[in-house]
Write an enzyme that holds these catalytic residues in place. Structure first.
Site, mmCIF file in Angstrom:
data_model
loop_
_atom_site.group_PDB
_atom_site.id
_atom_site.type_symbol
_atom_site.label_atom_id
_atom_site.label_comp_id
_atom_site.label_asym_id
_atom_site.label_seq_id
_atom_site.Cartn_x
_atom_site.Cartn_y
_atom_site.Cartn_z
ATOM 1 N N GLY A 36 0.842 -1.205 0.000
ATOM 2 C CA GLY A 36 0.000 0.000 0.000
ATOM 3 C C GLY A 36 0.873 1.249 0.000
ATOM 4 N N HIS A 37 1.863 1.288 0.919
ATOM 5 C CA HIS A 37 2.790 2.433 0.961
ATOM 6 C C HIS A 37 3.580 2.522 -0.340
ATOM 7 C CE1 HIS A 37 2.648 1.286 5.395
ATOM 8 N NE2 HIS A 37 2.310 2.554 5.443
ATOM 9 N N ASP A 150 -7.158 5.517 4.104
ATOM 10 C CA ASP A 150 -7.445 6.463 5.184
ATOM 11 C C ASP A 150 -8.144 7.661 4.548
ATOM 12 O OD1 ASP A 150 -5.698 5.245 7.512
ATOM 13 O OD2 ASP A 150 -4.546 5.112 5.681
ATOM 14 N N MET A 184 -4.651 -3.619 2.972
ATOM 15 C CA MET A 184 -3.310 -3.698 3.571
ATOM 16 C C MET A 184 -3.169 -2.656 4.668
ATOM 17 S SD MET A 184 -0.584 -4.468 0.635
ATOM 18 C CE MET A 184 -0.696 -5.973 -0.305
ATOM 19 N N SER A 185 -2.545 -3.070 5.767
ATOM 20 C CA SER A 185 -2.307 -2.171 6.888
ATOM 21 C C SER A 185 -1.111 -2.693 7.673
ATOM 22 C CB SER A 185 -3.536 -2.162 7.802
ATOM 23 O OG SER A 185 -3.207 -1.624 9.058
ATOM 24 N N ARG A 187 -0.899 -2.699 10.666
ATOM 25 C CA ARG A 187 -1.435 -3.381 11.858
ATOM 26 C C ARG A 187 -1.816 -4.842 11.578
ATOM 27 N NH1 ARG A 187 -3.491 1.919 12.613
ATOM 28 N NH2 ARG A 187 -2.958 2.791 14.657
HETATM 29 P P1 AMP Z 1 0.527 4.901 7.615
HETATM 30 O O1 AMP Z 1 1.927 4.387 7.617
HETATM 31 O O2 AMP Z 1 -0.494 3.903 8.020
HETATM 32 O O3 AMP Z 1 0.384 6.233 8.310
HETATM 33 O O4 AMP Z 1 0.190 5.201 6.087
HETATM 34 C C1 AMP Z 1 0.974 6.078 5.316
HETATM 35 C C2 AMP Z 1 0.268 6.346 4.022
HETATM 36 O O5 AMP Z 1 0.053 5.131 3.316
HETATM 37 C C3 AMP Z 1 -1.115 6.980 4.238
HETATM 38 O O6 AMP Z 1 -1.336 7.961 3.233
HETATM 39 C C4 AMP Z 1 -2.029 5.801 4.060
HETATM 40 O O7 AMP Z 1 -3.322 6.154 3.614
HETATM 41 C C5 AMP Z 1 -1.306 5.007 3.001
HETATM 42 N N1 AMP Z 1 -1.748 3.617 3.034
HETATM 43 C C6 AMP Z 1 -1.697 2.744 4.079
HETATM 44 N N2 AMP Z 1 -2.256 1.567 3.769
HETATM 45 C C7 AMP Z 1 -2.686 1.682 2.477
HETATM 46 C C8 AMP Z 1 -3.369 0.823 1.573
HETATM 47 N N3 AMP Z 1 -3.723 -0.405 1.913
HETATM 48 N N4 AMP Z 1 -3.642 1.293 0.327
HETATM 49 C C9 AMP Z 1 -3.301 2.557 -0.031
HETATM 50 N N5 AMP Z 1 -2.657 3.413 0.771
HETATM 51 C C10 AMP Z 1 -2.362 2.997 2.012
#
Ligand code: AMP
Length: 279
Positions: A36-37, A150, A184-185, A187
């Protein structure tokens, strides 16, 4: 790929880039990177000349100490993934580097932050607004990339940039899923095998509700009940909210319309997961 840990090192690098007139693309993250990132990074690489990724688990956006402590971290792994992407700069500051002084500024966009996740995570989006604003001042990007996983965060950041006349375009990028449909996450690694199975019900329920909508069911309450019932057949799942909202205002809709968004937050075991789908 250069890695910097301090604001001063970052400023020096950014000054050099600005002199060269390259455009800067910025992807802020909290690390423990997944596809995702990396999809955001790939879009940034296509659209700008110099790509900066930040990795910082921002304590100000956590409203649960346990969630903050258990948030997965692995900087070496992240750096290896980013090296393969051939990006230009990683900014991976410590907490004291970012919050050397306790910030006094409070940012908010109540109309957008008091809905969906904001109702259940007091001060979460205020913490997001603060860190993204700080990072924007340091990185000075031309374009910044946010995932629509998000979605509420993306909308809030877009609004902040408009309200403050910041010269940055905010690019919303598609939500990336595992092959089995799970959003995807970072977490997700905290889920047990059984919990992962239960978590699959989240996207499945959104797809079924969308099918029902396309077949003619427009009553939001009915669609929300369908989703809640399916998700909670997983015995590790507890729905926090299911809402059908206008994608610009995040206002709840009694009658579901095409282009509305269904947004959900679910606890699978102790892990809070979010997902959404466009109708
Ligand atoms: P985070 O590390 O969770 O703060 O996410 C950093 C960036 O990656 C944010 O802009 C999130 O929306 C994006 N992001 C996280 N997971 C996904 C995903 N599954 N698909 C698209 N973007 C994602």
């Amino acid at each position: 790929m250069k890695v910097v840990y301090t604001k001063n090192e970052l400023k020096q690098e950014i000054q050099k880039v600005k002199k060269s007139e390259k455009t800067i693309g910025f992807v802020p993250t909290m690390g423990y990177l997944h596809q995702g990132h990396l999809s955001l990074v790939e879009i940034a690489k296509k659209e700008t000349d110099y790509v900066v990724v930040s990795i910082f688990v921002n304590p100000k956006q956590f409203n649960s100490q346990e969630d903050l402590e258990k948030y997965p971290r692995d900087l070496q792994r992240d750096l290896e993934l980013l090296k393969k992407e051939n990006i230009d700069l990683v900014f991976a500051p410590s907490e004291t580097e970012i919050y050397s002084e306790e910030p006094k500024l409070m940012m908010d966009i109540p109309e957008l932050t008091n809905k969906l996740c904001g109702k259940f995570r007091p001060n979460h989006f205020q913490g997001v607004l603060l860190i993204v604003n700080k990072l924007f001042h340091l990185v000075k990007p031309d374009k910044a990339y946010f995932g629509k996983k998000d979605y509420q965060q993306y909308l809030i950041i877009k609004r902040m940039v408009e309200d403050l006349n910041m010269d940055i375009s905010i690019v919303g990028c598609p939500l990336v899923r595992e092959e089995n449909g799970l959003a995807m996450s970072s977490r997700n690694v905290r889920l047990s095998d059984k919990e992962k199975e239960d978590a699959l019900l989240i996207y499945r329920s959104l797809q079924i509700a969308k099918q029902e909508f396309l077949k003619g069911e427009k009553n939001s309450e009915v669609l929300r009940e369908i989703i809640k019932d399916i998700i909670e057949t997983g015995k590790n799942n507890k729905v926090e909210y299911v809402e059908i909202v206008d994608p610009e205002t995040l206002e709840s809709q009694k009658v579901a319309k095409s282009k509305n968004m269904i947004a959900v937050a679910v606890y699978t075991g102790n892990v809070r997961l979010i997902d959404n789908i466009e109708l």
